[in-house]
Design an enzyme around this catalytic site. Structure first.
Site, PDB file in Angstrom:
ATOM      1  N   SER A  10     -35.957   4.443  11.798  1.00 33.20           N
ATOM      2  CA  SER A  10     -34.556   4.658  12.095  1.00 33.20           C
ATOM      3  C   SER A  10     -33.708   5.009  10.869  1.00 33.20           C
ATOM      4  O   SER A  10     -32.570   5.439  11.027  1.00 33.20           O
ATOM      5  CB  SER A  10     -33.966   3.416  12.770  1.00 33.20           C
ATOM      6  OG  SER A  10     -34.029   2.300  11.920  1.00 33.20           O
TER       7      SER A  10
ATOM      8  N   LYS B  19     -27.717   3.046   4.378  1.00 34.63           N
ATOM      9  CA  LYS B  19     -27.862   3.090   5.846  1.00 34.63           C
ATOM     10  C   LYS B  19     -26.653   2.438   6.510  1.00 34.63           C
ATOM     11  O   LYS B  19     -26.155   1.410   6.025  1.00 34.63           O
ATOM     12  CB  LYS B  19     -29.161   2.367   6.238  1.00 34.63           C
ATOM     13  CG  LYS B  19     -29.533   2.484   7.702  1.00 34.63           C
ATOM     14  CD  LYS B  19     -30.915   1.866   7.953  1.00 34.63           C
ATOM     15  CE  LYS B  19     -31.364   2.000   9.402  1.00 34.63           C
ATOM     16  NZ  LYS B  19     -32.711   1.424   9.617  1.00 34.63           N
TER      17      LYS B  19
ATOM     18  N   SER C  87     -38.969   1.302   9.881  1.00 37.06           N
ATOM     19  CA  SER C  87     -37.833   2.218   9.721  1.00 37.06           C
ATOM     20  C   SER C  87     -37.552   2.732   8.314  1.00 37.06           C
ATOM     21  O   SER C  87     -36.823   3.704   8.155  1.00 37.06           O
ATOM     22  CB  SER C  87     -36.566   1.589  10.271  1.00 37.06           C
ATOM     23  OG  SER C  87     -36.591   1.714  11.670  1.00 37.06           O
TER      24      SER C  87
HETATM   25  N1  GLN Z   1     -39.239   2.115  15.799  1.00 37.36           N
HETATM   26  C1  GLN Z   1     -39.128   0.691  15.735  1.00 37.36           C
HETATM   27  C2  GLN Z   1     -38.133   0.201  16.765  1.00 37.36           C
HETATM   28  O1  GLN Z   1     -37.523   1.007  17.375  1.00 37.36           O
HETATM   29  C3  GLN Z   1     -38.741   0.231  14.364  1.00 37.36           C
HETATM   30  C4  GLN Z   1     -37.324   0.441  14.052  1.00 37.36           C
HETATM   31  C5  GLN Z   1     -36.918  -0.241  12.776  1.00 37.36           C
HETATM   32  O2  GLN Z   1     -37.737  -0.535  11.914  1.00 37.36           O
HETATM   33  N2  GLN Z   1     -35.636  -0.536  12.681  1.00 37.36           N
HETATM   34  O3  GLN Z   1     -37.971  -0.951  16.964  1.00 37.36           O
END
Ligand code: GLN
Length: 485
Positions: A144, A69, A168
């Site tokens: 994400s 990532k 994510s």
């Molecule tokens: N969807 C969640 C957020 O936007 C989690 C994102 C993540 O785990 N990085 O904060």
């Protein structure tokens, strides 16, 4: 092929480095133009050379291609975090997880697309374009860690690293037919991970079977003096226990199905069906499954509490992107004050979702609102943790959804924050409480393999791998890769 087999076959010379690396790049050539999983892809020649060297040196993952990532530092490669703000930022050092990957012989093939600074649930807030779900290109893969999931599901890498602040790793894993794990807070070093909300997040593995998932976790986990929140704990034996689950089941173990999600209006009927199916499958492997409610106060307030804490931490963590310390350095205008310069750079290079969260986060921490929002959210966080631990006292794990709906079509939720945030309903529980959480695919729904979630006690990763192995044996859901034609 799973990573454990790739390593074995490369070491024995049953498959050549050229064939393995060549087949992965061939898939990339065919599929990447329509999927957009990578922000940075290394050249075939460079990667081939590194794989050759790694195979001759040996190691737990010798020669295996891993996608990383783009919020994790890999020396010499860009770390964009899916943002224009860091478009030209090149990592000057390796994150601890990358150092450990290299020691195991794994080779980084490229850096994957993601929601900007990991803020998002669909992969669509990336400044580098959305990633598409390899199983159905009109739908999102989940975010994400969108590119990491898509790359592995499309066979464009054998394993991947993601990060999980509020789901994510698990959300994209559960929409692409992968196994994914959010480790216990402190099990995996965050040194070299670009912080979004550092009290919630962990780096974790994504893979196409449970043994691969366990192997990758074994490689990256364990105490690191460079991360002050790192736990001094033993992080070995995960793969062995996953194999045990696969071969012998998980007899005499107890799992609680969290029944609030069977009735919740935010949970789609398909997902309810999957939960019941997962309970049956675990039951068929000798696991005793019963039901219990978490309680409305936990289910209803966890999500808002998560977003308050995440935005508050984000507003502080993202202050460093000011066009001086980090971010594009532009010539200040002669009449420009410090504040004007800073605002101009941040307005220009941050995307809308990131700006929204920084503004809301700063506001929620400001005098007068701090007690009303931030401090209250911390109290809810404690309540969530206490309640989960109470439920876990008598059992080995909790069974709950990860994704609560099927993956949305591109453009369907990204402009509606409430809808987008609602996708994280079940996932944020593990981040608020620091507990380990595993996602495993259970069945195909309209052609897309979808997963559910198991949550265990602090440092309960072994029990998760045992149960995950048993579940994989019962479902036969492994090695799911999209066909290339
Ligand atoms: N969807 C969640 C957020 O936007 C989690 C994102 C993540 O785990 N990085 O904060």
């Amino acid at each position: 092929m799973p990573a454990w087999l790739v390593r074995e076959e490369l070491a024995k010379g049953n498959i050549s480095v050229e064939d393995y690396v060549g087949s992965v790049y061939e898939r990339i050539e065919r599929l990447e133009p329509s999927i957009n999983a990578f922000i940075t892809l290394r050249s075939r020649e460079e990667v081939m050379e590194e794989v050759r060297e790694a195979v001759s040196r040996g190691g737990k993952l010798a020669g295996v291609l891993v996608a990383v990532k783009d919020n994790i530092h890999v020396k010499g490669l860009r770390v964009t975090c899916g943002s224009k703000m860091l478009e030209h930022y090149v990592a000057p050092y390796d994150a601890t997880v990358i150092k450990r990957l290299r020691e195991s012989g794994a080779v980084v093939i490229g850096k994957t697309n993601m929601d900007e600074f990991a803020m998002g649930s669909t992969g669509e807030t990336s400044a580098y374009g959305a990633t598409r779900n390899p199983w159905e290109l009109e739908r999102v893969p989940g975010g994400s860690s969108s590119g990491s999931a898509a790359a592995v599901a499309a066979g464009m890498a054998t394993l991947a690293l993601g990060s999980d602040t509020g789901g994510s790793i698990r959300l994209p894993a559960s929409w692409t037919g992968l196994y994914g794990l959010k480790p216990t807070y402190g099990l995996v070093s965050r040194y070299g991970l670009v912080s979004y909300a550092d009290s919630l997040e962990q780096i974790g593995p994504m893979a196409r079977d449970i043994v691969d998932l366990a192997l990758l976790l074994e490689v990256i986990a364990g105490f690191d003096p460079l991360d002050a929140t790192s736990l001094r704990t033993d992080a070995r034996g995960f793969a062995e226990i996953a194999k045990k689950g696969l071969e012998e089941g998980a007899g005499d173990r107890q799992v609680l199905l969290i029944s609030d999600f069977l009735e919740h209006p935010g949970v789609d009927p398909e997902i309810r069906g999957l939960l019941e199916l997962a309970a049956d499958k675990l039951g068929s492997m000798g696991v005793e499954v019963s039901e219990k409610r978490l309680g409305d106060e936990v289910v209803d307030y966890a999500l808002p509490a998560y977003y308050v804490i995440a935005m508050a931490e984000a507003s502080s963590n993202l202050a460093r992107y000011d066009g001086i310390r980090y971010g594009p350095k532009e010539e200040p205008k002669p009449w420009e004050s410090w504040n004007e310069y800073y605002s101009r750079i941040r307005a220009k290079y941050f995307g809308l979702e990131v700006k929204t969260r920084i503004i809301l986060g700063s506001w929620m921490l400001s005098a007068g609102y701090r007690d009303q929002y931030y401090i209250r959210a911390l109290k809810v966080r404690r309540l969530v943790r206490d309640r989960l631990l109470e439920l876990l006292r008598g059992v080995d794990a909790l069974l709950l959804p990860s994704a609560v709906t099927m993956p949305p079509r591109l453009g369907e939720v990204v402009d509606d924050p409430e809808k987008m945030y609602a996708l994280d309903l079940a996932n944020v529980l593990a981040n608020l409480s620091g507990l380990p959480a595993l996602v495993a695919p259970v069945a195909r729904v309209s052609g897309i393999p979808v997963g559910v979630q198991l949550v265990s006690k602090p440092l309960g990763e072994k029990i998760l791998f045992l149960l995950g192995g048993a579940l994989e044996a019962a479902t036969g859901m492994r090695n799911l890769v999209v066909p290339t034609n």
